[in-house]
Enzyme design. Structure first.
Site, short mmCIF file in Angstrom:
data_model
loop_
_atom_site.label_atom_id
_atom_site.label_comp_id
_atom_site.label_asym_id
_atom_site.label_seq_id
_atom_site.Cartn_x
_atom_site.Cartn_y
_atom_site.Cartn_z
N GLU A 174 0.87 -1.22 0.35
CA GLU A 174 0.36 0.24 0.19
C GLU A 174 1.17 1.34 0.25
OE1 GLU A 174 -3.42 -0.52 3.11
OE2 GLU A 174 -3.66 -2.18 2.42
N GLU A 357 -5.33 -8.61 0.90
CA GLU A 357 -5.74 -8.15 2.37
C GLU A 357 -7.95 -8.08 2.29
OE1 GLU A 357 -4.60 -5.16 4.50
OE2 GLU A 357 -2.02 -5.96 4.58
#
Ligand code: FCB
Length: 450
Positions: A174, A357
């Site tokens: 991320e 995720e």
């Protein structure tokens, strides 16, 4: 009174039921490891020590004490019946400040990976899940282009050391969060706040990714190499052209900014709408390095956001009433997950995708040895269905990782938010598999028998 446990059902005749589809659980070093005294301090140690930054004033010094309990934790992972474990390596545990290998840190990861491999659990390694060594931040951190080259060196040393123990590497987790939350609005470490910082950090992170990709390829030609991006799809409040344009701008700014350069070698066109001083410094050749081909793309998804037009900014965020939310306030919206996967597939020549995720925070309270986290089970059910729909629509998705294996340090929220499918009682470090963990296990273990 005990109630029946809620179950998870994988869609009939779905790739989600095939043994080749990988199910896993995910964690990150700073969030679980503890044992801070045996590694270099990171930007998150410094951030936690700054009053007012973490909601409950906590830190990662102990966390889940995974460095101490890793054998038990691997046994726990095995008991969940998963095919893969996504962990992150702490840069400052593997390398000393002078760049040499920290022998005890290296041994910890080698032992952990060997144990996982012995149990037939595939190892997915993220090299950077936000815990930049503080000594690099002291030299400018991700605002300093040299950090990208330092990262390449770290990726080189890590991949030589781990060899074939690792099934898949992700360079970064991320980069949006590292750059935007950490350097543009300052709610994450290192807590800097300036638009130009956020954009420059994003560029240097993507450069670091590209530089590391070729090193990983060379050192581990048999592994899968990629990056993990998070997406928060942007929806307009109304169908008015102004709201739609606002949502499009937000999407370019938050999401496309990080994926578009990987596949096209260009930032979104809104780059030119930024003030000159806010645009990142890009050197010749950078964009080609960033666009290094990927073996897979890791996609993290939790929620969506709603935007409307604003007189003073390119967009404004709106909070909808009357929608289901999780304990962290994020809207539950599985439809946006399917739409996201389909739209990425349409826009870019994607490699195979792993959902690296997905999960929900709920305010869990054990009753005896039981945690009946029904909202989380419903969340997993609807989001696995959403993945199935995307596969049916032609998106090549090869695996799914629940965030998270266990409750852990949730960044600026400290220990207040629980994302685990395993409950952690922090004072005793006792772990209890929640109903969601049992439901996940049953679905995985029985998938090919049904
Ligand atoms: C993601 C992070 C992960 C965790 C979840 C809830 O953005 O990658 O570490 O905090 O959110």
């Amino acid at each position: 009174m005990t109630t029946n446990r809620m179950t998870l059902t994988l869609p009939e005749d779905s790739r989600l039921r095939q043994p080749e589809f990988l199910y896993g659980v995910a964690t990150a070093s700073f969030q679980i490891e503890g044992a801070a005294e045996t590694r270099q301090p990171s930007i998150w140690d410094r951030f936690c020590a700054t009053p007012g930054k973490i909601r409950d004033g906590s830190n990662g010094l102990q966390a889940c004490e995974h460095v101490r309990y890793w054998r038990e934790d691997v046994a726990l992972i095995e008991s969940l019946g998963v095919d893969a474990y996504r962990l992150s390596v702490s840069w400052g545990r593997l390398l000393n400040a002078d760049g040499s290998i920290n022998e005890s840190g290296a041994q910890f990861y080698l032992d952990l990976m060997d144990e996982l491999n012995r149990k037939g659990i595939r190892v997915f390694v993220t090299l950077y899940h936000w815990d930049l060594p503080q000594h690099l931040e002291d030299k400018g951190g991700w605002l300093n282009r040299d950090t990208a080259y330092q990262f390449r060196d770290y990726a080189d040393k890590a991949s030589r050391l781990f060899g074939s123990r690792v099934y898949a590497y992700a360079t970064l987790n991320e980069p949006f969060c590292s750059a935007y939350l950490g350097y543009e609005i300052g709610i994450h470490a290192p807590g800097k706040a300036k638009r130009s910082y956020g954009r420059q950090a994003a560029h240097n992170l993507l450069l670091a990714h590209g530089l590391a990709m070729s090193v990983l390829r060379k050192n581990c030609p048999d592994g899968l190499h990629g990056i993990v991006l998070n997406f928060t799809p942007c929806y307009p409040l109304s169908s008015s052209p102004a709201d739609k344009a606002a949502a499009r701008y937000a999407d370019d700014y938050f999401n496309q900014w990080f994926i578009r350069p990987l596949f096209t070698g260009e930032y979104p066109a809104i780059l030119s709408s930024l003030e000159e001083a806010d645009r990142p410094h890009i050197e010749p050749g950078d964009m080609a390095i960033i666009a290094e081909p990927l073996d897979y793309l890791g996609v993290n998804y939790y929620t969506r956001e709603i935007y409307r037009a604003s007189p003073d900014a390119p967009f404004e965020t709106v909070q909808l009433d009357n929608v289901e939310r999780t304990d962290i306030g994020w809207e539950v919206c599985p439809e946006a997950f399917t739409e996201l996967l389909c739209s990425l597939h349409k826009k870019y020549p994607l490699p195979p995708i792993y959902i690296t995720e997905n999960g929900a925070a709920t305010a869990d309270e054990p009753v005896g040895e039981r945690v009946a986290d029904e909202q989380r089970i419903r969340y997993y059910q609807s989001h696995l269905n959403a993945v199935h729909k995307a596969i049916e629509a032609g998106v090549d998705i090869r695996g799914y990782f629940a965030w998270s294996l266990m409750d852990n340090f949730e960044w600026a929220e400290g220990y207040l938010k629980r994302f685990g499918i395993v409950y952690v009682d922090y004072p005793t470090q006792k772990r209890i598999i929640k109903d969601s963990g049992l439901a996940y296990r049953d679905a995985i273990v029985w998938r090919s028998h049904k």
